[in-house]
Write an enzyme that holds these catalytic residues in place. Structure first.
Site, PDB file in Angstrom:
ATOM      1  CE  LYS A  48      50.624  22.360  30.769  1.00  8.74           C
ATOM      2  NZ  LYS A  48      49.699  22.335  31.907  1.00  8.74           N
ATOM      3  CE1 TYR A 275      82.060   8.153  31.536  1.00 10.55           C
ATOM      4  CE2 TYR A 275      80.038   8.413  30.262  1.00 10.55           C
ATOM      5  CZ  TYR A 275      81.252   8.912  30.710  1.00 10.55           C
ATOM      6  OH  TYR A 275      81.653  10.164  30.317  1.00 10.55           O
TER       7      TYR A 275
HETATM    8  C1  LIG Z   1      48.683  21.577  31.452  1.00  9.99           C
HETATM    9  C2  LIG Z   1      47.267  21.983  31.652  1.00  9.99           C
HETATM   10  C3  LIG Z   1      46.303  21.702  30.669  1.00  9.99           C
HETATM   11  C4  LIG Z   1      46.564  20.803  29.483  1.00  9.99           C
HETATM   12  O1  LIG Z   1      46.399  19.486  29.958  1.00  9.99           O
HETATM   13  P1  LIG Z   1      46.446  18.174  29.018  1.00  9.99           P
HETATM   14  O2  LIG Z   1      46.045  17.080  29.934  1.00  9.99           O
HETATM   15  O3  LIG Z   1      47.850  18.035  28.556  1.00  9.99           O
HETATM   16  O4  LIG Z   1      45.490  18.385  27.919  1.00  9.99           O
HETATM   17  C5  LIG Z   1      45.035  22.225  30.839  1.00  9.99           C
HETATM   18  N1  LIG Z   1      44.719  22.955  31.933  1.00  9.99           N
HETATM   19  C6  LIG Z   1      45.610  23.208  32.911  1.00  9.99           C
HETATM   20  C7  LIG Z   1      45.184  24.024  34.095  1.00  9.99           C
HETATM   21  C8  LIG Z   1      46.901  22.721  32.818  1.00  9.99           C
HETATM   22  O5  LIG Z   1      47.768  22.959  33.800  1.00  9.99           O
END
Ligand SMILES: *Cc1c(COP(=O)(O)O)cnc(C)c1O
Length: 384
Positions: A48, A275
């Protein structure tokens, strides 16, 4: 006969600012996880947020070529983008999808998370049978059906319009060894398995189960299920430098962020820079203008000497205010620096390194936030 060659007019991917993705480091981290998990547990990397900034599509293709055949994303759009890029196997959407988008779930064969009982009914009402994973809320109080509500679980598991292929929960205190956090993780696991036992007692077939994200694998190998939803640690870093890692895994950072020197200027004593003229030279200085700014993902909070870069393996402090597309660094001590030189913003250069922890700590946040907020503009380059 004369052959006309039309030169491809694509820009040099390393021409301005870019992120180099070290596929050997990725493979190394993947092996760490694979060997920490029992055979029956499959990795389901979290790709993601543009693969935590690493480039969701090329990264997922690389993972697929290394044998990964299950992925998790946060949104329908991410899942669709993976499918359109030719990613096969399972894709689980961990977050909310509005019912207007349910047709896309079946069209692209995406697994949807059931976020509560009403949502399960909405999915059930869709004319096609949808494949889902049920989130159980075991104490995080985010998404999921209350793990203690057996009646609701039984109702959802027996909805005729759903194909429940998995049940999972998310551990929310598995990254420290404080007594209360360890106890709470144990409590979450107990609630999860109690809910599963309650379903078994009602003769309900049990689908695939999963509890672990990165810290679950690193710290609680006993909770290995059918999948491990590894995110941040697969990219070779922890969320915070000091987080608990009982496994002692030798993780290797996957991302290097670099940019080019656009030009080199000299400042006279008393001259301001950038800036607000927020930096004023107190001596003759040389300043390199670097072609990356906050729109590329360099936090503006690194302005004014908080952050530093590497040029030719040597540190150079950031001067003045970081702009949207440029930042300026002090190269008075680096007389060799020229326009076009490579500047390392994150990662290794020679003997030295700027770990992503350095940015996270300066900004009071996690490496997850720094990486996932890297801009769209720097090209992601997969390095073999
Ligand atoms: C983002 C997410 C993960 C991955 O988590 P990490 O701590 O980055 O390994 C796993 N499960 C869910 C439900 C998530 O939202």
């Amino acid at each position: 006969m004369m052959i006309l060659h039309r030169k491809k007019q694509i820009p040099d991917p390393r021409g301005r600012a870019f992120c180099e993705i070290d596929l050997r480091a990725l493979e190394h981290n993947l092996h760490i996880f694979q060997s920490a998990l029992p055979e029956r547990c499959r990795l389901m990397p979290a790709v993601k947020a543009n693969g935590y900034g690493h480039g969701m599509i090329p990264l997922s293709r690389a993972l697929a070529s290394l044998g990964v055949d299950a992925f998790c994303v946060a949104s329908l759009a991410e899942g669709v983008a993976l499918r359109r890029a030719g990613i096969k196997g399972e894709i689980l959407i961990l977050g909310y999808t509005h019912p207007t988008d349910f047709p896309r779930l079946s069209k692209y064969r995406l697994l949807q998370t059931v976020v509560d009982e009403d949502y399960a009914e909405a999915l059930n009402a869709f004319p096609k049978r949808l494949s889902v994973h049920l989130a159980l809320d075991t104490g995080m109080r985010r998404l999921g059906i209350d793990a203690a509500d057996t009646d609701a679980l039984v109702r959802v598991m027996t909805l005729p319009g759903l194909r429940v292929e998995g049940i999972f929960t998310h551990l929310c205190t598995d990254d420290t060894d404080s007594v209360t956090d360890v106890a709470f993780t144990g409590e979450q696991a107990r609630r999860f398995f109690d809910a599963i036992d309650a379903l078994k007692a009602k003769q309900i077939p049990i689908p695939k189960l999963h509890l672990q994200a990165s810290y679950g694998v690193l710290n609680y190998p006993q909770y290995a299920g059918d999948y491990a939803r590894v995110g941040i640690a697969l990219y070779g870093v922890k969320s915070n430098r000091g987080d608990l890692d009982r496994s002692g895994a030798d993780l290797c950072p996957v991302l290097r962020f670099a940019a080019r020197v656009a030009t080199v200027k000299t400042l006279e004593p008393g001259e301001g820079l950038g800036y607000g003229l927020a930096f004023v030279a107190d001596r003759p200085m040389r300043v390199a203008v670097v072609a990356a700014g906050y729109a590329d993902g360099v936090p503006r909070a690194l302005s004014g000497g908080v952050g530093r870069v590497l040029i030719g393996g040597e540190y150079a402090p950031i001067l003045g205010r970081i702009c949207m597309d440029q930042l300026t660094v002090d190269v008075t001590h680096l007389s060799h620096v020229r326009a076009g030189d490579l500047v390392t913003l994150l990662g290794k250069d020679g003997q030295n390194e700027i770990p992503v922890y350095e940015w996270a700590e300066a900004c009071g946040t996690l490496t997850n936030e720094i990486l996932s907020r890297l801009g769209e503009r720097p090209e992601r380059i997969m390095k073999q």
